[in-house]
Every structure is written in structure tokens, then in C-alpha cells.
Design an enzyme around this catalytic site. Structure first.
Site, short mmCIF file in Angstrom:
data_model
loop_
_atom_site.label_atom_id
_atom_site.label_comp_id
_atom_site.label_asym_id
_atom_site.label_seq_id
_atom_site.Cartn_x
_atom_site.Cartn_y
_atom_site.Cartn_z
N ALA A 82 0.83 -1.20 0.00
CA ALA A 82 0.00 0.00 0.00
C ALA A 82 0.86 1.24 0.00
CB ALA A 82 -0.92 0.01 1.22
N CYS A 83 0.32 2.30 -0.60
CA CYS A 83 0.91 3.63 -0.51
C CYS A 83 -0.24 4.61 -0.26
CB CYS A 83 1.69 3.98 -1.79
SG CYS A 83 0.67 4.08 -3.28
N GLN A 84 -0.01 5.89 -0.47
CA GLN A 84 -1.05 6.86 -0.14
C GLN A 84 -2.18 6.87 -1.16
OE1 GLN A 84 -1.02 8.40 2.69
NE2 GLN A 84 -2.86 9.65 2.42
N GLY A 114 -1.93 4.83 -4.40
CA GLY A 114 -2.02 3.60 -5.16
C GLY A 114 -1.01 3.40 -6.27
N LEU A 132 -4.10 4.09 0.70
CA LEU A 132 -4.60 4.25 2.07
C LEU A 132 -5.49 5.47 2.22
CD1 LEU A 132 -1.28 3.42 3.97
CD2 LEU A 132 -3.22 1.89 3.54
#
Length: 295
Positions: free
Chosen positions: A186-188, A190, A215
């Protein structure tokens, strides 16, 4: 890494053609003036130095333009690869809520690949943090020009820093996560996590799960969050965050009520007052200098 041609995800497209034409015209005018006003014995040295300077400026502009075009091509190619990997089932898709269930009920590992500027604001409890892109703190000729471009093209407003790929990303993941583990990446928002999934798959990881949308799209009940700020605020910054002019803050203002809005309204008023004070101060200094010159 070179074979993947992974793009720097904060690269901005900058058009230099009009600027180059304007600078070329100004330069030609200056050369004509020098050639008409200077004696032949004085023309050659300055002309050669000016020509070398002009050639260096054009070369730097061309390098920046080539870099931006390369980033656009690499980004388009990467997007096609990522879509193909999802269609072929090499990368599995999870919503933030599904990721939360997998973490809490099945003890799955969440691999957080966000840079430190986002991680330090909010993170998922128990997650493993290994950034794929990190803030570029180098002060080299090429990086400085890109930092200036990034700042002028919106970095001052959004607060998004210049990022660079960590060449040790895969070795760092291999130290903490076995290749047969189920990894939720996951990242902020996508994109960086998709890039990370591609690298991990090519490194031998086969149980990869991508949090679609990042996220930032999660709700409060989806994940157990730690940190000083809400998870949705981790990706904002700059002047827009200070003034409360982001989508995330507008949603929060609708929930929190007038108290939340008054805080940012006071900040906006403060900015205008400071700007007005600086303007009046500059006028006073200008008058003072004129008085000194007149005497």
C-alpha cells in the site's frame, strides 16, 4: 531497474519551447548590439564566452525536456504493464476494508511503501515500512533543476517533494519478508504501491495484494491507524494544507463545523495581513532611499 524503466512518480511535464524562442531572440539582439558597437579586437573573447554560456543553457534546457518526455513515456509504459499484471492475476486487488480484515483476522503483513513525509503523519498499526521512493536530499546540478521545476510547477502549493527511487528497496524487503509471504502492498494513492508490486513480482514474490486507491481512500473503521494526523491527511502539504484548501480538509470541515473552518479562515486573514505589512514596509524603505538620494 533499467529494464523496467520505472518512472519517478512526481515528475512534471514542463514546456520549454516558448521560453527557448524568447531567450534566443533576446540573445541574438544582444549579439547584434555587441557586434555593431565593439571594435573587432574586443569582440571575439566575450562573444566566445557568451556563446559557450548560451550553449550550456540550451543544453540544460534540452536535458530537462528530454527527462520530462522520458518520464511521460515511462509512465505510460508502466501503466500498461501494471494493467496486464492485474488482468493476469499476478497482482490481486484489495479494498482498504478488505486489507484491514486480512491484517486483523489473518495476521497478514502490510508493506507500507510511502516516503517518510507521509509515513510520519499517519501509519497502519503493525505495518512494515520500506519506502520505494524517498525524498531526494541531494544537491547536484541535475537534481537541483528538477527540484526548482517541481517547486515552481505546484510543489509550493501541494507540498509534494522531489522523490527518488531507492535502489535498495528489494534487498530491504527481502530482509524482512520471505518470498512465500502474503504481502499487502500500500501507498497513499495507489501508484507507488503498484510500482512496488511489479518489482516484488520480478524478484520472486508471488502472493501480492495491492490496496486499490491507496490508504487515502480508507475510512476510519477500515484500518487501525497510529500517528499525529488522520490517514487521509498524510498526502497533503504546502500552502494548500496550511490554508485548508484541500479536498480532505473540506470534507473534515463539513463534519467538524464552524470551529474547524474558523481556524483556516484566521490563517488566511493572517496571510493577507502579513502580505500587506510587507508591502507597506517596502514602500517606506523605497521612500527612505529616495530621500537619501535627494539629499
Amino acid at each position: 531497474m533499467d529494464s523496467l524503466r520505472l518512472p519517478s512518480l512526481n515528475a512534471l511535464t514542463v514546456t520549454h519551447s516558448s521560453f527557448q524562442k524568447e531567450q534566443s531572440a533576446q540573445f541574438s539582439g544582444k549579439l547584434n548590439y555587441f557586434n555593431s558597437s565593439m571594435s573587432p579586437s574586443l569582440k571575439l573573447g566575450p562573444l566566445l564566452r557568451t556563446h559557450r554560456f548560451r550553449r550550456r543553457v540550451i543544453q540544460m534546457q534540452a536535458e530537462d525536456e528530454d527527462y520530462d518526455l522520458k518520464q511521460m513515456r515511462d509512465m505510460a509504459a508502466a501503466k500498461r504493464r501494471w494493467d496486464a499484471m492485474i488482468r493476469e492475476g499476478k497482482i490481486n486487488i484489495l479494498t482498504p476494508r478488505e486489507a484491514g480484515y486480512a491484517i486483523q483476522l489473518n495476521n497478514r503483513t502490510l508493506l507500507d511503501v510511502r516516503p517518510s513525509v507521509e509515513r510520519k503523519k499517519a501509519w497502519v498499526k503493525g505495518s512494515t515500512w520500506i519506502p520505494i521512493f524517498e525524498v531526494d536530499d541531494r544537491f547536484e546540478m541535475g537534481t537541483i533543476s528538477r527540484k526548482v521545476t517541481n517547486f515552481m510547477m505546484g510543489g509550493w502549493w501541494s507540498g509534494v517533494p522531489t522523490l527518488s527511487y531507492d535502489n535498495q528497496f528489494i534487498p530491504k524487503v527481502e530482509e524482512k519478508c520471505p518470498k512465500d509471504a502474503d504481502l499487502i502492498v500500500a501507498c497513499q494513492r495507489g501508484l507507488r504501491s503498484l510500482a512496488a508490486c511489479e518489482l516484488l513480482y520480478n524478484a520472486g514474490y508471488r502472493n501480492l495484494f495491492w490496496v486499490q486507491g491507496g490508504l487515502e481512500t480508507s475510512e476510519e473503521e477500515d484500518l487501525v491507524i497510529e500517528g499525529p494526523q488522520p490517514l487521509k491527511f498524510a498526502g497533503i502539504g504546502g500552502v494548500s494544507e496550511f490554508l485548508g484548501w484541500t479536498d480532505q480538509q473540506r470534507v473534515a470541515a463539513a463534519k467538524e463545523g464552524w470551529g474547524y473552518r474558523l481556524l483556516f479562515s484566521a490563517r488566511l486573514v493572517g496571510v493577507f495581513l502579513v502580505a500587506d505589512a510587507l508591502f507597506l514596509g517596502a514602500q517606506q524603505v523605497s521612500r527612505y532611499i529616495q530621500d537619501i538620494r535627494s539629499h
